[in-house]
Structures are given as structure tokens and as C-alpha cells.
Design an enzyme around this catalytic site. Structure first.
Site, PDB file in Angstrom:
ATOM      1  N   SER A  52       0.905  -1.156   0.118  1.00 14.86           N
ATOM      2  CA  SER A  52       0.228  -0.074   0.020  1.00 14.86           C
ATOM      3  C   SER A  52       0.720   1.332   0.124  1.00 14.86           C
ATOM      4  O   SER A  52       0.430   2.179  -0.389  1.00 14.86           O
ATOM      5  CB  SER A  52      -0.831   0.293   1.152  1.00 14.86           C
ATOM      6  N   LYS A  93       1.128   4.261   6.730  1.00 14.10           N
ATOM      7  CA  LYS A  93       0.496   5.284   5.678  1.00 14.10           C
ATOM      8  C   LYS A  93       1.103   6.531   5.900  1.00 14.10           C
ATOM      9  O   LYS A  93       1.800   6.899   6.773  1.00 14.10           O
ATOM     10  CB  LYS A  93      -1.081   5.250   6.139  1.00 14.10           C
TER      11      LYS A  93
END
Length: 255
Positions: A52, A93
Site C-alpha cells: 500500500s 500510511k
């Protein structure tokens, strides 16, 4: 008499050399072990489980994440956090919005905007049409919260899929445990602070001390090796000098 003076001089040099080599080993041990100890206190090793954050960090990469509190987080930071609504497991993230920000995508040129200001994101993986997000969205980040996106905007499960949650997809600052500073394995270097966020209020965070830590460990190792090598090198050189003075052979009459 001359030989005696020369012997005393060489002996003095030898003692000084041994003292300096011992000092080099001692200082090297302090730097080497101290660097590792400092790193263990300052940094959290973490293996990234998904793609991701590709291309910045890939699945399976081993990263060094500096232990920080949530109030130290700035826009652009790549953080490790855990939140119950996101599966209650450590995740990695990038922070693109903090409390009070209006985060949206995409503008006329396909870019992310923060409070209406376009943000250039060279770290984002390719998406269809070169857009900063494969889905359009907009959110106002509540106070004390963070809006997080993955760099692989085509498949990352991030704040965009949690927009209907309380907080419009954001997570509390207190959920952050660390900030990624470098990819340790495979060696890929530092994870930089994006310049695009520097002009926004609060700016970007300062790099962590990972370069100092690595420098201390490397310098310590060199000092240890250099100090430990002094004695055998000095003996070899001394033996070569003595052989040179006698012509390499013992005179026949002296046997």
C-alpha cells in the site's frame, strides 16, 4: 651506544602505539555499542506487510521507525499506527492532513489539495490518468485527528474507505507509535520529507538521528578494527626493518 639509543626510541614509539591502539579500540567500542543501544531506544524495527506504500516502501521491506508521540506528527510523515476501526493492527500510511485541514481530490490537474492548495506528490505510484487518487473524495479533518493515504493510490485501503466512519476517515494522533525514517532492508536509504507540505502551516518534521546512529556504528567498527590491527602490523614492520638492517642473513662467523 647508538644501538641502545635506537632501541629505547623504538621501544618508546612501540609503547605509544600500543596506548593509542588501545584507546582507539576503547573509543570504537563506545561508539559501536552506544550506536546500537541508542538505536534500540530510538527506533522500532517494522516489517511492512503490504504494497500500500509502494513505491516508497514495498511489501516485506524492513524499516526503521522512530518512536514518537502523536503531537510530533506533521503532514507528509510516513507513520506506523494502530486503530480499532482499521483492524486494530499496526499499519503504515502517509499523513496528508491534520486537524482542521480540508483534504480533497482531485483538482483540474488531478492533484490532491489541502485547504484548496494543490500538493505535488512525486512519491505516489502510478494511477490511471496520473490522478492522485482513483476515487474522488473530500473531508474535513477533526481536531486532534490525522487523514492518511497510502502511496499506492490504486489499491491502498486508507482514509478514503473510512470516510463514513466517525471522524471522516481520520484516526487520532494518539494512535501513532512511530515515524518511518529509513528502509533498512533491502537497503534503500532515507524516507524523505515531502517538500510540497513544507509551505503549509506547521511545515514538515525534521529527519530523525538515523544517519548519526549509522555513522557512529561504522566509525566505531573502523576504530576497533584499526586498533586491533596495530600490534600484528607493527610486529611485521619491525621484523622487516630488522631483516633489512642485517642484510636478510646471519653472518657466517656469528653461527
Amino acid at each position: 651506544m647508538t644501538g641502545s639509543v635506537a632501541g629505547r626510541t623504538n621501544g618508546g614509539h612501540g609503547r605509544l602505539g600500543r596506548v593509542l591502539s588501545g584507546l582507539a579500540v576503547a573509543v570504537g567500542c563506545v561508539l559501536f555499542l552506544g550506536g546500537f543501544a541508542w538505536g534500540a531506544v530510538e527506533y522500532l524495527p517494522y516489517t511492512v506487510p503490504t504494497d500500500s506504500m509502494d513505491p516508497t516502501v514495498k511489501a516485506g521491506d524492513r524499516v526503521l521507525a522512530q518512536r514518537i508521540s502523536g503531537d510530533q506528527v506533521r503532514r507528509g510523515d510516513v507513520v506506523v499506527f494502530k486503530d480499532a476501526e482499521w483492524g486494530d493492527m499496526p499499519m503504515v500510511k502517509r499523513v496528508v492532513g491534520v486537524g482542521g485541514d480540508k483534504v480533497a481530490c482531485c483538482d483540474a490537474e488531478g492533484r490532491l489539495t489541502v485547504d484548496g492548495k494543490a500538493v505535488e506528490e512525486p512519491y505516489v505510484g502510478r494511477t490511471p490518468g496520473g490522478l492522485a487518487s482513483t476515487t474522488r473524495f473530500g473531508a474535513t479533518v477533526p481536531k486532534g485527528q490525522l487523514f492518511l493515504l497510502g502511496d499506492e493510490r490504486g489499491g491502498s485501503l486508507d482514509s478514503r474507505v473510512h470516510l463514513q466512519d466517525q471522524g471522516q476517515g481520520s484516526v487520532p494522533r494518539s494512535s501513532v507509535t512511530a515515524r518511518v525514517d529509513a528502509v533498512a532492508w533491502p537497503p534503500s536509504g532515507m524516507v524523505g520529507r515531502p517538500a510540497a507540505f513544507a509551505a503549509l502551516p506547521g511545515g514538515v518534521s525534521e529527519p530523525g538521528p538515523v544517519r548519526l546512529l549509522v555513522g557512529a556504528v561504522v566509525l566505531g567498527a573502523l576504530l576497533i578494527l584499526g586498533g586491533a590491527a596495530y600490534e600484528p602490523v607493527a610486529r611485521r614492520l619491525g621484523g622487516a626493518r630488522r631483516t633489512g638492517r642485517t642484510g636478510g642473513e646471519v653472518p657466517t662467523g656469528a653461527r
